[in-house]
Motif scaffolding. Structure first.
Motif, PDB file in Angstrom:
ATOM      1  N   LEU A 143       0.987  -0.969   0.019  1.00  0.00           N
ATOM      2  CA  LEU A 143      -0.044  -0.240   0.138  1.00  0.00           C
ATOM      3  C   LEU A 143       0.810   1.284   0.246  1.00  0.00           C
ATOM      4  O   LEU A 143       0.207   3.081  -0.352  1.00  0.00           O
ATOM      5  N   ASP A 144       2.111   0.925   0.829  1.00  0.00           N
ATOM      6  CA  ASP A 144       2.838   2.303   0.410  1.00  0.00           C
ATOM      7  C   ASP A 144       2.972   2.921  -0.656  1.00  0.00           C
ATOM      8  O   ASP A 144       3.183   4.019  -1.502  1.00  0.00           O
ATOM      9  N   GLU A 191      14.019   1.083   7.193  1.00  0.00           N
ATOM     10  CA  GLU A 191      14.487   0.899   7.897  1.00  0.00           C
ATOM     11  C   GLU A 191      15.593   2.263   7.349  1.00  0.00           C
ATOM     12  O   GLU A 191      15.982   3.181   8.613  1.00  0.00           O
ATOM     13  N   ASN A 192      15.122   2.510   6.177  1.00  0.00           N
ATOM     14  CA  ASN A 192      16.361   3.382   5.896  1.00  0.00           C
ATOM     15  C   ASN A 192      15.684   4.692   5.905  1.00  0.00           C
ATOM     16  O   ASN A 192      16.599   5.551   6.575  1.00  0.00           O
ATOM     17  N   ILE A 193      14.214   4.912   5.850  1.00  0.00           N
ATOM     18  CA  ILE A 193      14.231   6.334   5.558  1.00  0.00           C
ATOM     19  C   ILE A 193      13.668   6.624   7.317  1.00  0.00           C
ATOM     20  O   ILE A 193      13.553   8.081   8.088  1.00  0.00           O
ATOM     21  N   ARG A 227       2.146   7.766   9.191  1.00  0.00           N
ATOM     22  CA  ARG A 227       1.468   6.355   9.015  1.00  0.00           C
ATOM     23  C   ARG A 227       2.814   5.306   8.833  1.00  0.00           C
ATOM     24  O   ARG A 227       2.819   4.531  10.255  1.00  0.00           O
ATOM     25  N   LEU A 228       3.443   5.606   8.260  1.00  0.00           N
ATOM     26  CA  LEU A 228       5.027   4.835   8.202  1.00  0.00           C
ATOM     27  C   LEU A 228       6.243   4.599   9.801  1.00  0.00           C
ATOM     28  O   LEU A 228       6.179   3.024  10.058  1.00  0.00           O
ATOM     29  N   MET A 233       7.856   2.937  14.406  1.00  0.00           N
ATOM     30  CA  MET A 233       8.504   3.515  15.729  1.00  0.00           C
ATOM     31  C   MET A 233       7.679   3.758  16.919  1.00  0.00           C
ATOM     32  O   MET A 233       8.161   3.898  18.215  1.00  0.00           O
ATOM     33  N   ASN A 234       6.288   3.383  16.289  1.00  0.00           N
ATOM     34  CA  ASN A 234       5.590   3.150  17.791  1.00  0.00           C
ATOM     35  C   ASN A 234       5.310   4.580  18.269  1.00  0.00           C
ATOM     36  O   ASN A 234       4.542   4.466  19.523  1.00  0.00           O
TER      37      ASN A 234
END
Length: 303
Positions: A143-144, A191-193, A227-228, A233-234
């Protein structure tokens, strides 16, 4: 006998983009013309009584992703049921109907597209495709790409944008067919973002960084980034940013001789009172008390 209610569109909270005819004609002139290209794209939340019947099919291929609830698709003389995290692709020109369950209406992301068949349409058509659950975030990765297409279209129909979207659509379909390969790459990208966001935050502790500025720096919309970031990261980006600003404040209070009002201004707070309230809410004590308890004079550091 009461007539059954049916609605094709117009749901509360829906979002949709239909590309103008002249833009669709322009698509044929682009370098990516041999690839597939979007004609319509949208989202229907909790689409109660949703129903579409097309005895002659549609001029475009249709992809439906059920994100929540339940619905059904009748195609190729059979009916299949879609539940959360399930896709279905209907090729152009093939008779079909689809709709939402009355008792548990679906929320769907959908898109119509045209173009020369890359082979992916035939390999994906006519069967419900459940996203594989290979991790807590796996169901969101494809969905990203959908959100990326939608957000780019919101900014206009420049030739480069349309060209980019055409290739992204092809990648989007490939992500469904080759889920294991895509998810492996998506985990690394995610993870990079996150690492890039946190690095930017730390570089801007002495400036009041906004969500929009952060999103612009990583090339995402603010809603998509939120959202990401929250999934990974909660915590929302701004909550996380404020937390590390207060962590820096603790360092200043403990190891520097800056006055509290100087620390407040260095970290981009409106005034010392705003800083003190934020610090007290997060740490449970005021900056003044924190300094009294933890301050280490400069001459004692490294001793």
């Amino acid at each position: 006998m009461t007539k059954k209610i049916s609605i094709s569109e117009g749901f509360k909270g829906e979002e949709a983009i239909a590309l103008p005819l002249d833009i669709l004609q322009m698509q044929k002139l682009l370098p990516a013309k041999k690839n597939l290209f979007i004609t319509h794209i949208g989202y229907y939340p909790e689409a109660r009584y949703h129903l579409r019947n097309r005895d002659q099919g549609c001029n475009e291929h249709i992809l439906i992703y059920c994100s929540e609830g339940m619905g059904w698709v009748t195609h190729e003389n059979r009916t299949v049921h879609l539940s959360a995290d399930t896709y279905y692709l209907i090729p152009a020109g093939e008779a079909h109907s689809y709709g939402s369950r009355d008792s548990n209406p679906w929320s769907i992301y959908w898109l119509h597209f045209k173009g020369e068949d890359s082979g992916l349409v035939q390999s994906l058509k006519g069967k419900p495709l459940a996203l594989k659950n290979t991790g807590p975030q796996s169901k969101k990765h494809s969905l990203d790409l959908f959100h990326n297409i939608y957000e780019n279209l919101k900014f206009g129909y420049h030739a480069e944008t349309l060209d980019y979207i055409s290739f992204t659509l092809l990648y989007f379909l490939a992500s469904l067919k080759y889920q294991e390969h895509y998810l492996r790459n998506s985990r690394l990208n995610s993870e990079n973002i996150m690492n890039k966001c946190i690095a930017i935050m730390k570089e801007n502790l002495e400036k009041k960084l906004t969500l929009q500025e952060l999103a612009n720096l990583v090339g995402y919309s603010s809603s998509h980034l939120t959202r990401l970031f929250t999934e990974k990261m909660n915590s929302s980006p701004m909550t996380y940013y404020n937390r590390i600003r207060l962590e820096q404040a603790c360092q200043y209070l403990k190891y520097s001789s800056y006055k509290i009002k100087e620390i407040a201004f260095k970290l981009g707070y409106f005034d010392p009172y705003h800083f003190s309230r934020s610090f007290n809410k997060e740490m449970g004590i005021t900056p003044k008390i924190y300094r009294q308890q933890y301050y280490i004079p400069t001459d004692q550091i490294n001793q």
